[in-house]
Design a protein around this motif. Structure first.
Motif, short mmCIF file in Angstrom:
data_model
loop_
_atom_site.label_atom_id
_atom_site.label_comp_id
_atom_site.label_asym_id
_atom_site.label_seq_id
_atom_site.Cartn_x
_atom_site.Cartn_y
_atom_site.Cartn_z
N LYS A 108 3.38 14.61 -8.69
CA LYS A 108 4.38 15.61 -8.42
C LYS A 108 4.79 15.73 -9.83
CE LYS A 108 8.74 16.70 -6.64
NZ LYS A 108 9.72 16.49 -5.51
N LEU A 109 4.84 14.72 -10.81
CA LEU A 109 5.31 14.83 -12.15
C LEU A 109 4.42 15.68 -12.81
CD1 LEU A 109 7.00 13.68 -14.67
CD2 LEU A 109 5.10 12.10 -14.89
N LEU A 158 3.84 5.63 -5.54
CA LEU A 158 3.71 5.92 -6.95
C LEU A 158 2.51 7.10 -7.31
CD1 LEU A 158 4.23 2.37 -8.14
CD2 LEU A 158 5.74 4.04 -8.37
N SER A 159 1.68 7.04 -6.78
CA SER A 159 0.47 7.95 -7.00
C SER A 159 1.11 9.56 -6.68
CB SER A 159 -0.58 7.74 -6.01
OG SER A 159 -1.25 6.53 -6.27
N GLU A 210 5.47 1.44 -12.29
CA GLU A 210 4.29 1.31 -12.13
C GLU A 210 3.77 -0.10 -12.56
OE1 GLU A 210 2.10 5.59 -12.13
OE2 GLU A 210 2.10 4.57 -13.74
N LEU A 211 4.43 -0.54 -13.75
CA LEU A 211 4.40 -1.78 -14.37
C LEU A 211 4.78 -2.91 -13.53
CD1 LEU A 211 4.79 -0.98 -18.16
CD2 LEU A 211 2.72 -1.45 -16.98
N ARG A 212 6.16 -2.67 -12.96
CA ARG A 212 6.47 -3.46 -12.02
C ARG A 212 5.69 -3.65 -10.95
NH1 ARG A 212 11.45 -0.73 -12.36
NH2 ARG A 212 12.54 -1.76 -14.28
N TYR A 213 5.12 -2.85 -10.30
CA TYR A 213 4.26 -2.69 -9.05
C TYR A 213 3.30 -3.33 -9.52
CZ TYR A 213 1.09 -0.94 -5.41
OH TYR A 213 0.05 -1.02 -4.72
N ASN A 214 2.34 -3.17 -10.54
CA ASN A 214 1.05 -3.74 -10.99
C ASN A 214 1.30 -5.29 -11.43
OD1 ASN A 214 -0.23 -1.24 -10.77
ND2 ASN A 214 -0.16 -0.95 -12.92
N GLN A 234 0.82 -1.35 0.07
CA GLN A 234 -0.06 0.01 0.04
C GLN A 234 0.95 1.37 0.09
OE1 GLN A 234 -2.68 -0.62 3.49
NE2 GLN A 234 -4.13 -1.70 2.25
N ALA A 235 1.83 1.30 0.76
CA ALA A 235 2.87 2.49 0.78
C ALA A 235 3.46 2.57 -0.66
CB ALA A 235 3.96 2.28 1.91
#
Length: 187
Positions: free
Chosen positions: A47-48, A41-42, A87-91, A35-36
């Motif tokens: 920020k980006l 990532l969000s 994000e792809l790795r995380y997903n 979750q962290a």
């Protein structure tokens, strides 16, 4: 402004390298860590976008707005690509963990179902063996009594008891109330 974007891009690249190394362990990360990571990532994504919007505002202060906007867009695309890899790795990790949990739940359900089915089969087998034993004992008794007056009498008694049991069963199963009696003629 440019230094801030470059720092952000490099920070994402550094984190990408460390994330790929920390993602290798066989055990899945804890729910809190996942979750962290999702929140982080969000926040990076937000920020980006905020940085890009600030750069666009700063571009309008320059004389050459178009080239400044193009450069800001290119920096955003590069940072977005690095963030997208993370994000792809995380997903992928999330999907893998959810798939493992689904498989585990399915295995638990099937093992419980198999246990219940085996118990039901055992109970049916025990009942069937009792029924066979009772039928065998009944046949032996009928065979011994066959041809004697006593045997004929007991056979008639069993048949009468069976008829009584059938009638009682039909009466118990009857759900309708009895019909009203016919009217008496002449009234």
């Amino acid at each position: 402004m440019k230094k801030e974007i470059l720092f952000f891009t490099c920070a994402a690249c550094i984190w990408t390298a460390s994330y790929s190394q920390t993602q290798v362990p066989a055990s899945a990360p804890s729910l809190e860590a996942r979750q962290a990571e999702g929140q982080r990532l969000s926040a990076l994504r937000q920020k980006l976008e905020d940085t890009y919007q600030q750069e666009l505002k700063a571009c309008y202060q320059n004389f050459d707005v178009t080239s400044c906007r193009i450069q800001a867009r290119e920096r955003r695309i590069q940072a977005n690509a690095a963030l997208r890899k993370e994000e792809l790795r995380y997903n992928a990790t999330e999907r893998r963990i959810q798939a493992e949990e689904a498989v585990q739940r399915t295995e638990e359900k099937t093992s419980e179902a198999k246990t219940k089915e085996a118990q039901a089969n055992r109970a049916q087998a025990v009942q069937a063996s009792k029924d066979r034993a009772d039928a065998n004992a009944q046949k032996q008794m009928e065979h011994e009594l066959q041809g004697t007056k006593r045997g004929e009498y007991e056979q008639k008694q069993r048949e009468a008891a069976q008829r009584r049991a059938d009638v009682e069963k039909k009466l118990r199963e009857r759900t309708k109330e009895p019909a009203a009696p016919l009217p008496v003629p002449g009234r």
